[in-house]
Write a protein that holds these residues in place. Structure first.
Motif, PDB file in Angstrom:
ATOM      1  N   HIS A   1      -6.389  12.220   2.340  1.00 31.81           N
ATOM      2  CA  HIS A   1      -5.577  11.009   2.284  1.00 31.81           C
ATOM      3  C   HIS A   1      -5.755  10.368   0.911  1.00 31.81           C
ATOM      4  O   HIS A   1      -6.879  10.171   0.463  1.00 31.81           O
ATOM      5  N   ARG A   2      -4.677  10.072   0.274  1.00 33.24           N
ATOM      6  CA  ARG A   2      -4.738   9.406  -1.027  1.00 33.24           C
ATOM      7  C   ARG A   2      -3.755   8.249  -1.021  1.00 33.24           C
ATOM      8  O   ARG A   2      -2.655   8.364  -0.520  1.00 33.24           O
ATOM      9  N   GLY A   3      -4.199   7.156  -1.615  1.00 33.33           N
ATOM     10  CA  GLY A   3      -3.324   5.997  -1.671  1.00 33.33           C
ATOM     11  C   GLY A   3      -3.890   4.955  -2.601  1.00 33.33           C
ATOM     12  O   GLY A   3      -5.007   5.074  -3.109  1.00 33.33           O
TER      13      GLY A   3
ATOM     14  N   SER B   1      -0.823  11.492   3.264  1.00 34.56           N
ATOM     15  CA  SER B   1      -1.884  12.351   3.773  1.00 34.56           C
ATOM     16  C   SER B   1      -1.272  13.702   4.121  1.00 34.56           C
ATOM     17  O   SER B   1      -0.074  13.810   4.366  1.00 34.56           O
TER      18      SER B   1
ATOM     19  N   TYR C   1       0.860  -1.170   0.000  1.00 38.05           N
ATOM     20  CA  TYR C   1       0.000   0.000   0.000  1.00 38.05           C
ATOM     21  C   TYR C   1       0.891   1.213   0.000  1.00 38.05           C
ATOM     22  O   TYR C   1       1.817   1.331   0.807  1.00 38.05           O
TER      23      TYR C   1
ATOM     24  N   GLY D   1       0.691   5.476  -0.047  1.00 36.73           N
ATOM     25  CA  GLY D   1      -0.204   6.617   0.050  1.00 36.73           C
ATOM     26  C   GLY D   1       0.418   7.720   0.866  1.00 36.73           C
ATOM     27  O   GLY D   1       1.511   7.596   1.409  1.00 36.73           O
TER      28      GLY D   1
END
Length: 184
Positions: free
Chosen positions: A57-59, A39, A35, A37
């Motif tokens: 938050h992006r991931g 934030s 994962y 990402g």
């Protein structure tokens, strides 16, 4: 039933090639998932020990790429005029020529795998043939079995004979050897 051929042939089916010691391969995705990402935002104190953080938050989940893996070892691969069948200790795969999408030799290191995707099968299976010579022999038998299954064997043979005649016509002349000199 032929003692050399470990499958029961169907009506009108002729065995073209029996290969012992091949491996069954399949494309599989590695179980590794990562994962990635980030934030960002700011924290606002609402009370003692309580913070409010309006943030973004992006991931994305990143899966491992698919790779060709050996899933069964030391099996027998039979090529007939209707299908190819791999029979191993753990798995059996049938590659019907009327459902075959393509035959693609793939080089893995110094060895070759013949990948044979067929209609309505999620994973692509194939046989690990090893040397380029083995890949050539098995591929040629498959490419002969496919037109035979479509009742186009005569057309295939005519095309091969035409290619052979063209090669022989364009063959460079062989230089003549001079006779040996007479003994002195």
């Amino acid at each position: 039933m032929d003692s050399e051929c470990p499958i029961i042939t169907k009506r009108g089916e002729e065995v073209l090639l029996v290969c012992h010691g091949l491996l069954l391969t399949e494309t599989r995705r590695a179980p590794k998932v990562s994962y990635g990402g980030r934030s960002h935002g700011l924290s606002v104190r609402v009370a003692k020990g309580v913070y409010y953080r309006p943030s973004v938050h992006r991931g994305a989940i990143e899966q491992a790429p698919e790779e060709t893996r050996v899933i069964d070892g030391e099996g027998v691969f039979d090529v007939t005029n209707k299908r190819g069948v791999f029979r191993g200790n753990l798995h059996t795969r049938e590659f019907r020529w009327d459902k075959l999408v393509s035959v693609s030799p793939e080089q893995i290191g110094k060895s070759y795998v013949l990948m044979m995707p067929v209609e309505n099968r999620q994973r692509v299976s194939g046989v690990f043939v090893g040397t380029p010579e083995n890949a050539d022999i098995v591929t040629r038998r498959i490419l002969f079995g496919v037109p035979l299954s479509q009742e186009r064997g005569d057309e295939f043979i005519e095309r091969l004979e035409g290619e052979l005649a063209e090669l022989q016509a364009n063959k460079p002349p062989v230089p003549e050897l001079l006779p040996p000199p007479p003994p002195s």
